[in-house]
Write a protein that holds these residues in place. Structure first.
Motif, PDB file in Angstrom:
ATOM      1  N   ALA A 424       0.836  -1.206   0.000  1.00  0.00           N
ATOM      2  CA  ALA A 424       0.000   0.000   0.000  1.00  0.00           C
ATOM      3  C   ALA A 424       0.871   1.257   0.000  1.00  0.00           C
ATOM      4  O   ALA A 424       0.608   2.207  -0.747  1.00  0.00           O
ATOM      5  N   PHE A 425       1.924   1.242   0.792  1.00  0.00           N
ATOM      6  CA  PHE A 425       2.799   2.417   0.869  1.00  0.00           C
ATOM      7  C   PHE A 425       3.497   2.658  -0.473  1.00  0.00           C
ATOM      8  O   PHE A 425       3.540   3.786  -0.989  1.00  0.00           O
ATOM      9  N   LEU A 426       4.009   1.583  -1.062  1.00  0.00           N
ATOM     10  CA  LEU A 426       4.727   1.738  -2.338  1.00  0.00           C
ATOM     11  C   LEU A 426       3.796   2.242  -3.442  1.00  0.00           C
ATOM     12  O   LEU A 426       4.144   3.135  -4.209  1.00  0.00           O
ATOM     13  N   ILE A 427       2.592   1.671  -3.510  1.00  0.00           N
ATOM     14  CA  ILE A 427       1.671   2.024  -4.598  1.00  0.00           C
ATOM     15  C   ILE A 427       1.129   3.448  -4.434  1.00  0.00           C
ATOM     16  O   ILE A 427       0.932   4.176  -5.395  1.00  0.00           O
ATOM     17  N   LYS A 428       0.900   3.852  -3.169  1.00  0.00           N
ATOM     18  CA  LYS A 428       0.327   5.196  -2.976  1.00  0.00           C
ATOM     19  C   LYS A 428       1.366   6.302  -3.159  1.00  0.00           C
ATOM     20  O   LYS A 428       1.058   7.353  -3.714  1.00  0.00           O
ATOM     21  N   TYR A 429       2.569   6.060  -2.647  1.00  0.00           N
ATOM     22  CA  TYR A 429       3.549   7.161  -2.630  1.00  0.00           C
ATOM     23  C   TYR A 429       4.761   6.929  -3.511  1.00  0.00           C
ATOM     24  O   TYR A 429       5.064   7.733  -4.400  1.00  0.00           O
ATOM     25  N   VAL A 430       5.475   5.839  -3.240  1.00  0.00           N
ATOM     26  CA  VAL A 430       6.793   5.666  -3.872  1.00  0.00           C
ATOM     27  C   VAL A 430       6.688   5.582  -5.401  1.00  0.00           C
ATOM     28  O   VAL A 430       7.372   6.314  -6.129  1.00  0.00           O
ATOM     29  N   VAL A 431       5.775   4.714  -5.885  1.00  0.00           N
ATOM     30  CA  VAL A 431       5.682   4.514  -7.337  1.00  0.00           C
ATOM     31  C   VAL A 431       5.260   5.796  -8.063  1.00  0.00           C
ATOM     32  O   VAL A 431       5.950   6.247  -8.984  1.00  0.00           O
ATOM     33  N   PRO A 432       4.148   6.451  -7.632  1.00  0.00           N
ATOM     34  CA  PRO A 432       3.756   7.649  -8.391  1.00  0.00           C
ATOM     35  C   PRO A 432       4.815   8.753  -8.348  1.00  0.00           C
ATOM     36  O   PRO A 432       5.077   9.385  -9.367  1.00  0.00           O
ATOM     37  N   ILE A 433       5.442   8.945  -7.200  1.00  0.00           N
ATOM     38  CA  ILE A 433       6.424  10.037  -7.110  1.00  0.00           C
ATOM     39  C   ILE A 433       7.653   9.729  -7.965  1.00  0.00           C
ATOM     40  O   ILE A 433       8.124  10.570  -8.734  1.00  0.00           O
ATOM     41  N   ALA A 434       8.148   8.487  -7.860  1.00  0.00           N
ATOM     42  CA  ALA A 434       9.330   8.122  -8.653  1.00  0.00           C
ATOM     43  C   ALA A 434       9.055   8.327 -10.141  1.00  0.00           C
ATOM     44  O   ALA A 434       9.869   8.881 -10.879  1.00  0.00           O
ATOM     45  N   ILE A 435       7.877   7.910 -10.578  1.00  0.00           N
ATOM     46  CA  ILE A 435       7.608   8.005 -12.018  1.00  0.00           C
ATOM     47  C   ILE A 435       7.351   9.449 -12.425  1.00  0.00           C
ATOM     48  O   ILE A 435       7.739   9.878 -13.511  1.00  0.00           O
TER      49      ILE A 435
END
Ligand code: PHE
Length: 447
Positions: A424-435
């Protein structure tokens, strides 16, 4: 049309072969070694692996579970989960990406086919390999011929269906790919002077790494795992409800990574053993390697043939997944039967592919994006724009619209388990911000 008419994978192994076949492609054997060469070797590889784990793996799970949930391809999935909203555009972007990527992918795969058949002639000692490459891609009819042969192969496999076409051929071709790769690794690492290549590849070198290297690594993660364009949504839609998604996603990510890393063991030792340049860019496999084979004497013909067969097999199992995205869309949304859907999609993509093919001859005056020829422009548009944007929107869709709790439920993971809360943390924050950072850069806003 009911679920059984669309088809399902016959077995877990069959699905893994097909999904790994989609992931393992030109991206692993052609693209990964040359960008690694360009960005300095070891340190780039390290960043790439971290991104695979924290960005690639969660997005792979997301796409598979979305498709499995709706049992529909990309467009249908967004329509069903978010009826009457603009989210369906994400699905259409995937279909567009399928068109664009396959149109030039087939051109590059056509070069591999041509080299496979002509390896006896091309691998001559002292030949001007750069010149041979240029003359073969600038031959109008040659380019069209090999692109057409490759598209026909794709159409033949996809028209056979999910289980009897895609799965059956993946189960045959993927083991062959692994065997060919092992033969090539053994030859390459035992060449006199191979050690220099190994140390270039495996020693982290910070000096050639830059922001651009980070961006290239993010783009590569999406491309190599076939993410951001609904391909894994489509393949997920043929998964049975009892399948363990995090487990199969892990198998696919690990096998894709293993093959890319192993391809490096073929290319770098051989390139260094013969004193050639690792940073040659896209020509690494088509110009530098033929020069390597040439210096191996008679055995070079055999190793050249094996290498280009490997490249062609890798490309074919990926290309069929690209064609399947467009085919499944017309089956689900336009109610075409599979044969008609495959042929219509295949012919349209073939026609679009004439542009990148002719981009080196008749149409070489056309520079679409930033002075790049047609093939590189298509590649830039799909890889640097459509895929990251598609991946980011898919993560935002799950993280902020549909809900990670529903996603975890579909994947049979409870939110309280560590895997669930990390996801949940990766999908909500890490992935969108990195991309988002990468995407801004691609469209030239950051510099
Ligand atoms: N993953 C494939 C490769 O590495 C390319 C691909 C991208 C295939 C997107 C399907 C969808 O070559």
């Amino acid at each position: 049309m009911n679920e059984t008419d669309r088809g399902h994978w016959g077995s877990r192994l069959g699905f893994i072969a097909a999904a790994a076949g989609s992931a393992i492609g030109l991206g692993n054997i052609w693209r990964f070694p040359y960008i690694t060469g360009k960005f300095g070797g070891g340190f780039f590889v390290l960043i790439y692996i971290l991104l695979l784990i924290f960005v690639g793996y969660p997005v792979m799970n997301s796409e598979l579970l979305l498709g499995r949930k709706t049992q529909l391809a990309a467009v249908g999935t967004f329509k069903k989960l978010a009826p009457g909203t603009p989210w369906v555009i994400v699905g259409f972007m995937g279909v567009l990406a399928g068109f664009v990527i396959l149109s030039y992918y087939s051109v590059v795969a056509g070069w591999a086919l041509a080299y496979m058949f002509k390896s006896g002639v091309y691998m001559a000692v002292g030949a001007d390999h750069g010149g041979i490459f240029v003359s073969s891609i600038t031959s109008t009819w040659g380019g069209i011929f090999w692109h057409s042969v490759f598209m026909l192969l794709c159409i033949a496999v996809v028209a056979g269906g999910v289980e009897k076409g895609i799965e059956k051929w993946s189960l045959i071709l993927m083991p062959v790919l692994v065997v060919l790769l092992i033969i090539l690794i053994i030859r390459s690492v035992t060449l006199p002077g191979a050690g220099a290549g190994l140390s270039f590849y495996l020693t982290p070198n910070f000096s050639n790494f830059s922001g651009a290297g980070f961006l290239a690594a993010v783009g590569q993660v999406f491309f190599t795992l076939s993410l951001g364009m609904g391909c894994m949504i489509t393949y997920g839609s043929y998964l049975k409800k009892e399948e363990d998604i995090p487990l199969v996603a892990r198998y696919v990510v690990i096998s894709d990574t293993a093959i890319a890393l192993l391809a490096g063991f073929v290319i770098f030792p051989a390139v260094f053993a013969f004193g050639l340049e690792p940073g040659a860019g896209p020509g690494l496999t088509f110009i530098t390697l033929p020069a390597v084979f040439a210096q191996m004497g008679a055995a070079g013909h055999i190793f050249g043939f094996i290498f280009f067969t490997l490249l062609m097999i890798a490309a074919l199992t990926s290309a069929i997944s690209l064609l399947e995205v467009v085919t499944a869309y017309s089956i689900d949304e336009m109610k075409f039967d599979r044969k008609k859907a495959t042929i219509v999609a295949g012919v349209l993509i073939w026609a679009l592919g004439l542009f990148p093919t002719l981009g080196y001859s008749t149409l070489s005056h056309i520079k679409l994006i930033k002075g790049m020829d047609l093939l590189d422009s298509f590649d830039f548009f799909a890889n640097n724009m459509l895929l990251p944007l598609g991946g980011m929107l898919t993560a935002i869709f799950i993280g902020w619209y549909w809900g990670t709790d529903k996603a975890l439920e579909e994947a049979n993971i409870s939110a309280s388990r560590k895997l669930g809360s990390n996801y949940a943390f990766l999908i909500k924050y890490v992935v969108p911000i990195a991309i988002f950072v990468v995407f801004l850069n691609s469209v030239g806003l950051l510099g």
